[in-house]
Scaffold this motif. Structure first.
Motif, PDB file in Angstrom:
ATOM      1  N   TYR A   1       0.618  -1.107   0.019  1.00  0.00           N
ATOM      2  CA  TYR A   1      -0.015   0.118   0.078  1.00  0.00           C
ATOM      3  C   TYR A   1       0.816   1.272  -0.064  1.00  0.00           C
TER       4      TYR A   1
ATOM      5  N   ASN B   1       1.129   2.799  -3.339  1.00  0.00           N
ATOM      6  CA  ASN B   1      -0.064   3.498  -3.835  1.00  0.00           C
ATOM      7  C   ASN B   1      -0.643   3.242  -5.132  1.00  0.00           C
TER       8      ASN B   1
ATOM      9  N   GLU C   1      -3.546   1.135  -5.517  1.00  0.00           N
ATOM     10  CA  GLU C   1      -4.904   0.959  -5.254  1.00  0.00           C
ATOM     11  C   GLU C   1      -5.646   2.376  -5.379  1.00  0.00           C
ATOM     12  N   ASN C   2      -6.785   2.491  -5.490  1.00  0.00           N
ATOM     13  CA  ASN C   2      -7.643   3.662  -5.371  1.00  0.00           C
ATOM     14  C   ASN C   2      -7.461   4.244  -3.964  1.00  0.00           C
ATOM     15  N   TYR C   3      -7.349   3.401  -3.041  1.00  0.00           N
ATOM     16  CA  TYR C   3      -7.170   4.043  -1.606  1.00  0.00           C
ATOM     17  C   TYR C   3      -6.726   2.764  -0.739  1.00  0.00           C
ATOM     18  N   SER C   4      -6.357   3.201   0.577  1.00  0.00           N
ATOM     19  CA  SER C   4      -6.026   2.183   1.519  1.00  0.00           C
ATOM     20  C   SER C   4      -5.641   2.713   2.892  1.00  0.00           C
TER      21      SER C   4
ATOM     22  N   THR D   1      -3.745   5.976   2.895  1.00  0.00           N
ATOM     23  CA  THR D   1      -4.099   6.895   2.103  1.00  0.00           C
ATOM     24  C   THR D   1      -3.867   8.329   2.713  1.00  0.00           C
TER      25      THR D   1
ATOM     26  N   LEU E   1      -0.044   8.931   2.809  1.00  0.00           N
ATOM     27  CA  LEU E   1       0.458   9.440   1.572  1.00  0.00           C
ATOM     28  C   LEU E   1       0.132  10.604   1.132  1.00  0.00           C
ATOM     29  N   GLU E   2      -1.092  11.173   1.475  1.00  0.00           N
ATOM     30  CA  GLU E   2      -1.444  12.417   1.114  1.00  0.00           C
ATOM     31  C   GLU E   2      -1.040  13.708   1.670  1.00  0.00           C
TER      32      GLU E   2
ATOM     33  N   LYS F   1      -7.173   6.964  10.421  1.00  0.00           N
ATOM     34  CA  LYS F   1      -6.905   5.522   9.726  1.00  0.00           C
ATOM     35  C   LYS F   1      -8.376   5.223   9.037  1.00  0.00           C
TER      36      LYS F   1
ATOM     37  N   TYR G   1     -11.653   3.496   4.518  1.00  0.00           N
ATOM     38  CA  TYR G   1     -10.441   3.101   3.886  1.00  0.00           C
ATOM     39  C   TYR G   1     -10.181   1.450   3.671  1.00  0.00           C
TER      40      TYR G   1
ATOM     41  N   SER H   1     -16.855   4.721   0.425  1.00  0.00           N
ATOM     42  CA  SER H   1     -15.655   5.395   0.147  1.00  0.00           C
ATOM     43  C   SER H   1     -15.090   6.852   0.509  1.00  0.00           C
TER      44      SER H   1
END
Length: 383
Positions: free
Chosen positions: A136, A139, A141-144, A147, A150-151, A238, A287, A329
């Motif tokens: 993960y 990055n 996948e669309n999200y995890s 996320t 990572l952002e 998270k 997530y 989501s």
């Protein structure tokens, strides 16, 4: 068969134990109760001495300076004391790569002894581990769960628990476990995806849920629809709790006459469960691709749960979107839209509630899941 289960963080191993014992097997569960959750175990290795006021002060001071928890020595000592009785099991299964929740330098020697004096060891990918955190971090996948980090890498401290798994000591523990186990089993889709094409991977076995112990109370929508969002401040980033908070503000303004919103923070379990039991809709997390234990137990009770229920999960179980659980989501508009759909169509709440319970009984029944574990263990055993 004699089975030794090591570690308990969610009730997975307790439910599995109940299924195995129902089928006539002997099972011993070793664990620390997982702090305030106090899950039942047969051999308790929880920290007690180092939680006494004076020693706790010293423990925190040393941890602040060295980043090492001296309470790990207490856990290691307690397990070592019991090692002479933990031998000749047909199967030893670890709940995840950090099953003992102590530093790898202390954990590896204890695991070596367990491996030496028992027949076959299996590893669960259940929670964070080297494989899924490494995956993960890329990055793809669309999200995890990573996320938010990572952002915004300034959140590194909040994600230190996850990121420790890719540090050199935990990579060493990972390599040791993969070399010495019969294989790795994923407990849900979030752990299955990173393990695809891994030569040690034995497949996905869904979380076992003991529906004999969870009462299903059919929902009734007589007046207001009750929406519950129980926030644990230690994990809210998270879980994407802010998306739910923002969505609920919109819902509150638009449907104040139709909904009752209950948002709680770090409630003691007895208070938490009283509010939770009132709910028609439970907001869990955004997530994820699959449901964790909290969501599964809520679904077993017949709650309509906003949680991970992504396309990969829908395809695996061959079910339609939002028919069993609501796929949440990290998108405020999407959450609002789905809440509005339920508020304006309360019959859907009753339909999904029934579907949720039926799904848990079919796909997560603790006795059927125990049989799946037995099958994988027998097929993959080295001796």
């Amino acid at each position: 068969m004699q089975i030794l289960l090591i570690g308990e963080f969610s009730r997975l191993h307790n439910s599995l134990k109940e299924g195995l014992e129902h089928l006539g097997h002997e099972v011993i569960l070793v664990g620390n109760g997982d702090l305030f959750k106090k899950f039942p175990v047969d051999i308790n290795i929880e920290i007690s001495t180092f939680n006494k006021p004076f020693l706790l002060f010293i423990r925190k001071a040393i941890h602040k300076i060295t980043n090492f928890d001296i309470a790990d020595f207490e856990v290691a000592y307690k397990l070592k004391k019991n090692l002479k009785t933990l031998h000749d099991f047909d199967v030893v299964q670890l709940i995840n790569e950090d099953a003992l929740s102590i530093h790898p330098k202390l954990q590896i020697p204890l695991l070596k002894t367990l491996i030496k004096q028992n027949k076959n060891m299996f590893l669960l990918s259940c929670g964070d581990d080297y494989t899924n955190i490494s995956f993960y971090l890329k990055n793809k996948e669309n999200y995890s769960i990573l996320t938010p980090y990572l952002e915004n890498t300034s959140l590194k401290k909040e994600f230190s628990y996850c990121l420790k798994y890719v540090s050199p000591p935990y990579k060493k523990l990972h390599d040791f476990l993969y070399k010495n186990s019969c294989g790795v089993i994923a407990s849900d889709m979030d752990y299955h995806i990173p393990l695809k094409n891994n030569k040690s991977y034995l497949g996905l076995i869904p979380n076992p849920v003991n529906t004999d112990k969870i009462a299903y109370n059919p929902l009734q929508v007589d007046s207001k629809i009750h929406i519950f969002h129980g926030v644990n401040t230690l994990s809210e980033i998270k879980k994407g709790s802010q998306f739910f908070k923002d969505a609920l503000e919109i819902i509150k303004e638009k449907y104040s006459d139709k909904v009752a919103i209950h948002t709680t923070f770090n409630l003691p379990y007895k208070e938490y469960i009283n509010v939770y039991n009132l709910a028609h809709i439970v907001l869990d997390q955004v997530y994820s691709y699959d449901q964790g234990y909290n969501a599964l137990e809520a679904m077993a009770k017949g709650k309509v749960v906003f949680t991970g229920a992504e396309k990969e999960w829908q395809n695996y179980y061959k079910i339609d979107e939002d028919s069993v659980a609501i796929n949440a989501s990290p998108n405020i508009s999407s959450i609002v839209e789905k809440l509005e759909w339920l508020i304006e169509n309360p019959n859907k709440i009753l339909e999904i509630s029934n579907n949720a319970r039926a799904f848990i009984e079919k796909e997560h029944n603790y006795i059927l899941i125990a049989k799946k574990y037995l099958q994988v263990w027998e097929l993959s055993s080295k001796s």
